[in-house]
Design an enzyme around this catalytic site. Structure first.
Site, PDB file in Angstrom:
ATOM      1  N   SER A 139       0.860  -1.188   0.000  1.00  0.00           N
ATOM      2  CA  SER A 139       0.000   0.000   0.000  1.00  0.00           C
ATOM      3  C   SER A 139       0.894   1.235   0.000  1.00  0.00           C
ATOM      4  CB  SER A 139      -0.877  -0.005   1.258  1.00  0.00           C
ATOM      5  OG  SER A 139      -1.511   1.242   1.437  1.00  0.00           O
ATOM      6  N   TYR A 152      -1.052  -0.444  10.657  1.00  0.00           N
ATOM      7  CA  TYR A 152      -1.242  -0.717   9.224  1.00  0.00           C
ATOM      8  C   TYR A 152      -0.025  -0.272   8.426  1.00  0.00           C
ATOM      9  CZ  TYR A 152      -3.540  -0.854   4.645  1.00  0.00           C
ATOM     10  OH  TYR A 152      -3.871  -1.136   3.335  1.00  0.00           O
TER      11      TYR A 152
END
Length: 263
Positions: A139, A152
């Site tokens: 990501s 995350y």
């Protein structure tokens, strides 16, 4: 020329399913793995319209035995696999003081160790075949540093580092590695998201809905990267610009820009 063979974790929805659709339409042999057995069984029929031998195999990336069983099945049915997409992932949002260690362990086990397990299981098969290609879905969160997303961000940064390391480690074995770093796009990531911040689900959904790229667009870019054996895929222009600013600007300048865009 025999068709290419691809296995995709988290393949029953979102980006994983978009990849499966593109490959099935393109004549690839496709196998999707997912821990959501009900959804996997519901969507496999649509893939079989294009590729009658497409398969769904139940697979939880937190269990090494599940991935080992997938590798065994694909070896028996296909004689191997050409591309493995480590796509399964989850999200966690919260300040470091509010994020529990159990949430850290949960997200690390899926986002990071799920990719590690996939690479560990399939690397020996790739070496035996003399070729193979890993696609690891990270990501832009792994390249940037947006606040309140430490767990995350850390897992996705680790996937980037793992992928770049394996690019060096496995190249001599004719094994290629591509790491994909998308920004927000419409997917079901927020459905299983854990958060300690009120209203974050609505904010994430708004960011996803505003993306100019959808899962199919990103899947197409990934398949082009596989074809060209590219090491990195950064699909979103705004994400690329933010990453360039982080790399080239003084840290204090970059932070001011980051904070101004978060207001």
């Amino acid at each position: 020329m025999k068709p290419q063979r691809i296995f995709i974790t988290g393949g029953a929805s979102g980006l994983g399913f978009a990849l499966a659709q593109i490959c099935a339409k393109g004549g690839w042999q496709v196998c999707i793995g997912d821990r959501d057995i009900e959804r996997g069984e519901a969507v496999i029929g649509s893939l079989q319209k294009w590729q009658p031998k497409a398969m769904f195999l139940p697979c939880d990336v937190t269990r090494m035995s599940d991935l080992e069983q997938v590798a065994k099945t694909l070896t028996e049915k296909w004689g191997g696999v050409d591309v493995v997409v480590n796509n399964a992932g989850v999200a966690q949002v919260g300040k470091i003081s509010d994020t529990t260690l159990s949430d850290w362990q949960w997200i690390i086990d899926i986002n990071l160790l799920g990719v590690v397990r996939g690479c560990k299981v399939f690397t020996p098969l790739f070496k035996q075949q003399g070729s193979g290609h890993f696609v690891n879905i990270a990501s832009m969160a792994g390249l940037l540093d947006v606040p309140n997303m430490s767990a995350y961000n850390a897992t996705k940064a680790a996937v980037v580092s793992l992928s770049e390391t394996l690019q060096n480690e496995l190249v001599k074995d004719n094994i290629h590695v591509t790491v994909v770093c998308p920004s927000f796009f419409k997917t079901n990531l927020n459905q299983g998201m854990r958060s300690t911040i009120d209203g974050i689900e609505q904010k994430v959904d708004k960011l996803m809905s505003s993306s100019k790229l959808n899962a199919v667009d990103i899947a197409r870019l990934i398949m082009k990267a596989v074809d060209k054996k590219k090491s990195h895929v950064l699909p979103h222009r705004q994400g690329r610009l933010a990453w360039y600013m982080k790399r080239w600007l003084p840290r204090s300048w970059y932070q001011k820009l980051l904070y101004s865009r978060m207001k």
